[in-house]
Design a protein around this motif. Structure first.
Motif, PDB file in Angstrom:
ATOM      1  N   GLY A 144       0.774  -1.226   0.000  1.00 52.23           N
ATOM      2  CA  GLY A 144       0.000   0.000   0.000  1.00 52.23           C
ATOM      3  C   GLY A 144       0.806   1.278   0.000  1.00 52.23           C
ATOM      4  N   SER A 145       2.127   1.195   0.064  1.00 50.66           N
ATOM      5  CA  SER A 145       2.934   2.420   0.146  1.00 50.66           C
ATOM      6  C   SER A 145       3.271   3.012  -1.218  1.00 50.66           C
ATOM      7  N   ASP A 213     -16.623  -7.091  -7.770  1.00 54.54           N
ATOM      8  CA  ASP A 213     -16.862  -6.529  -6.442  1.00 54.54           C
ATOM      9  C   ASP A 213     -16.378  -7.530  -5.404  1.00 54.54           C
ATOM     10  N   GLY A 214     -15.262  -7.230  -4.773  1.00 57.97           N
ATOM     11  CA  GLY A 214     -14.685  -8.168  -3.824  1.00 57.97           C
ATOM     12  C   GLY A 214     -15.125  -7.976  -2.390  1.00 57.97           C
ATOM     13  N   SER A 225     -10.442   0.026  -2.559  1.00 60.26           N
ATOM     14  CA  SER A 225     -10.873  -1.171  -1.852  1.00 60.26           C
ATOM     15  C   SER A 225      -9.829  -2.277  -2.022  1.00 60.26           C
ATOM     16  N   VAL A 226      -9.195  -2.666  -0.913  1.00 61.61           N
ATOM     17  CA  VAL A 226      -8.209  -3.749  -0.960  1.00 61.61           C
ATOM     18  C   VAL A 226      -8.865  -5.038  -1.434  1.00 61.61           C
ATOM     19  N   ALA A 227     -10.067  -5.312  -0.937  1.00 58.76           N
ATOM     20  CA  ALA A 227     -10.761  -6.543  -1.310  1.00 58.76           C
ATOM     21  C   ALA A 227     -11.092  -6.563  -2.802  1.00 58.76           C
ATOM     22  N   ASP A 228     -11.533  -5.437  -3.345  1.00 59.57           N
ATOM     23  CA  ASP A 228     -11.824  -5.377  -4.780  1.00 59.57           C
ATOM     24  C   ASP A 228     -10.559  -5.591  -5.600  1.00 59.57           C
ATOM     25  N   ALA A 229      -9.466  -4.967  -5.179  1.00 57.65           N
ATOM     26  CA  ALA A 229      -8.208  -5.097  -5.920  1.00 57.65           C
ATOM     27  C   ALA A 229      -7.697  -6.536  -5.882  1.00 57.65           C
ATOM     28  N   LEU A 230      -7.764  -7.177  -4.727  1.00 59.10           N
ATOM     29  CA  LEU A 230      -7.294  -8.558  -4.609  1.00 59.10           C
ATOM     30  C   LEU A 230      -8.206  -9.526  -5.367  1.00 59.10           C
TER      31      LEU A 230
END
Length: 417
Positions: A144-145, A213-214, A225-230
């Motif tokens: 995330g950095s 849509d994660g 959205s971390v979940a969407d990206a993963l």
């Protein structure tokens, strides 16, 4: 006559493109077609893809080409240019830095714990294991950095206008315009120099095909959205042939009678066959019955100067996500570290990264000598290493499958006989 020649020479110099200053940046030689004319030529494709004229014009407002990025086909730019890709400018040992991988492994285990519920849900949905997803997240974003510094429309337009793969990037440019038409904010279109967008850095055509849509909030947001990206990354890997439950590959110890000329996908065979040839799993753990039945190929990214691996189907899939042996190996080893594994068993030896021109010229000469080359691009892939090894074996010189000035000199002498 002399004046005529001077005028002609001056015109030629302008056509080839003296460096000029545009917007405070040094720009190099321009393509023959004006950029605005090129942009207008993209409009029919964008319109056919459902992009409105309003969206199209807003996307290109104030956009000018960026002649400083890699992979451009310009008159005064070297034809072989890998300056923007660490996968091709660092040695395997440098790219696969053990301290950096260890640091990312520690961060990855913490990230896994923080996002365990979402990762388990994505794993069940797509078959892609959570460890690989976290490894890709670590590699692409440093957890995330990292924030992409470029404007995606500008990058894609430049590469479609004067890149070495114009058709490919024209397709990506139209896909990016379609994303804008679908409601993606223009401000979200930040990217790498190659136009990859989102937290996990993927191309716009991949977004159109695989984004989902994660997190279950009814929206797709691969930027926040971390979940969407993963989930997006997992769907890409699934779509490229991911095998549930299989490892990416295994580090192995090669027998003394084997060498790196066995490397590459064309020589893939069941792991049981590699074992019969004398290859052993590094660390001493035996292969399971199921693992012995899996097909894998030998991969030695440092030639004879580092560890050897048997790369399976999921290694191939990671490589389709980012076309680099070193990238796929980085992700594979990082995923192992997140599971609790560690460094490679076989240490890297001291060896130098050759100049890109050396690799390119050696590829040219080997092809002249009858050694097949997938590409002549100055990049050290598995086929280049394999063909070098086969040449060295035939020439009865040291077999290390590594491009060097001495191997090039030998190939030059053979080709010019």
């Amino acid at each position: 006559m002399r004046l005529s020649r001077l005028i002609q020479g001056f015109a030629t110099t302008l056509a080839l493109g003296l460096a000029v200053i545009v917007g405070g940046q040094a720009a190099t030689a321009r393509p023959a077609t004006d950029f605005k004319t090129f942009v207008e030529g993209v409009w029919p494709d964008a319109k056919a893809a459902g992009v409105s004229r309003k969206t199209f014009d807003a996307a290109f407002k104030g956009v000018e080409p960026d002649y400083t990025i890699p992979d451009l086909d310009l008159p005064d730019r070297p034809k072989i240019d890998n300056s923007g890709q660490a996968e091709f400018t660092k040695t395997a040992a440098d790219y696969l830095s053990a301290p950096y991988l260890e640091k990312l492994g520690v961060q990855g285990r913490a990230f896994l714990k923080d996002h365990e519920a979402a990762l388990k849900r994505i794993e069940a949905l797509t078959s892609v294991d959570r460890f690989t997803l976290v490894a890709i997240w670590g590699r692409e974003t440093a957890y995330g950095s990292y924030h992409p510094p470029k404007d995606a429309i500008r990058m894609l337009a430049t590469l479609a206008y004067t890149g070495k793969r114009k058709d490919k990037f024209r397709e990506e440019l139209v896909a990016a315009l379609k994303m804008l038409q679908m409601g993606v904010p223009r401000s979200d279109m930040r990217s790498s120099w190659a136009g990859a967008v989102g937290l996990t850095q993927a191309m716009p055509t991949e977004y159109l095909q695989f984004a989902i849509d994660g997190d279950g909030d009814g929206k797709i947001d691969i930027w926040r959205s971390v979940a969407d990206a993963l989930a997006f990354t997992a769907k890409q890997l699934e779509g490229k042939g991911w095998v549930r439950g299989a490892r990416w590959g295994y580090e192995v110890i090669a027998p003394d009678h084997a060498d790196c000329s066995l490397e590459g996908p064309p020589d893939a065979r069941p792991i049981a066959d590699w074992v019969r040839m004398g290859f052993k799993r590094a660390g001493g753990k035996p292969f399971s019955r199921d693992e012995l039945q899996q097909e894998a190929y030998l991969m030695m990214p440092g030639g004879a100067y580092g560890p050897a691996f048997l790369a399976g189907q999921n290694f191939r899939v990671i490589r389709l996500y980012n076309t680099s042996d070193l990238y796929a190996l980085f992700v594979g080893n990082l995923s192992d570290r997140i599971r609790g594994g560690g460094n490679f068993v076989t240490p890297w030896k001291n060896f130098a990264q050759p100049r890109t021109t050396t690799v390119h010229n050696l590829q040219v000469q080997l092809q002249k000598l009858g050694y097949p080359m997938d590409k002549i691009d100055g990049k050290i892939g598995s086929n280049t290493r394999k063909q070098i090894g086969l040449y060295q074996k035939a020439a009865r010189i040291k077999i290390d499958c590594w491009p060097s000035d001495s191997v090039l000199a030998s190939a030059n002498a053979q080709a010019n006989r």
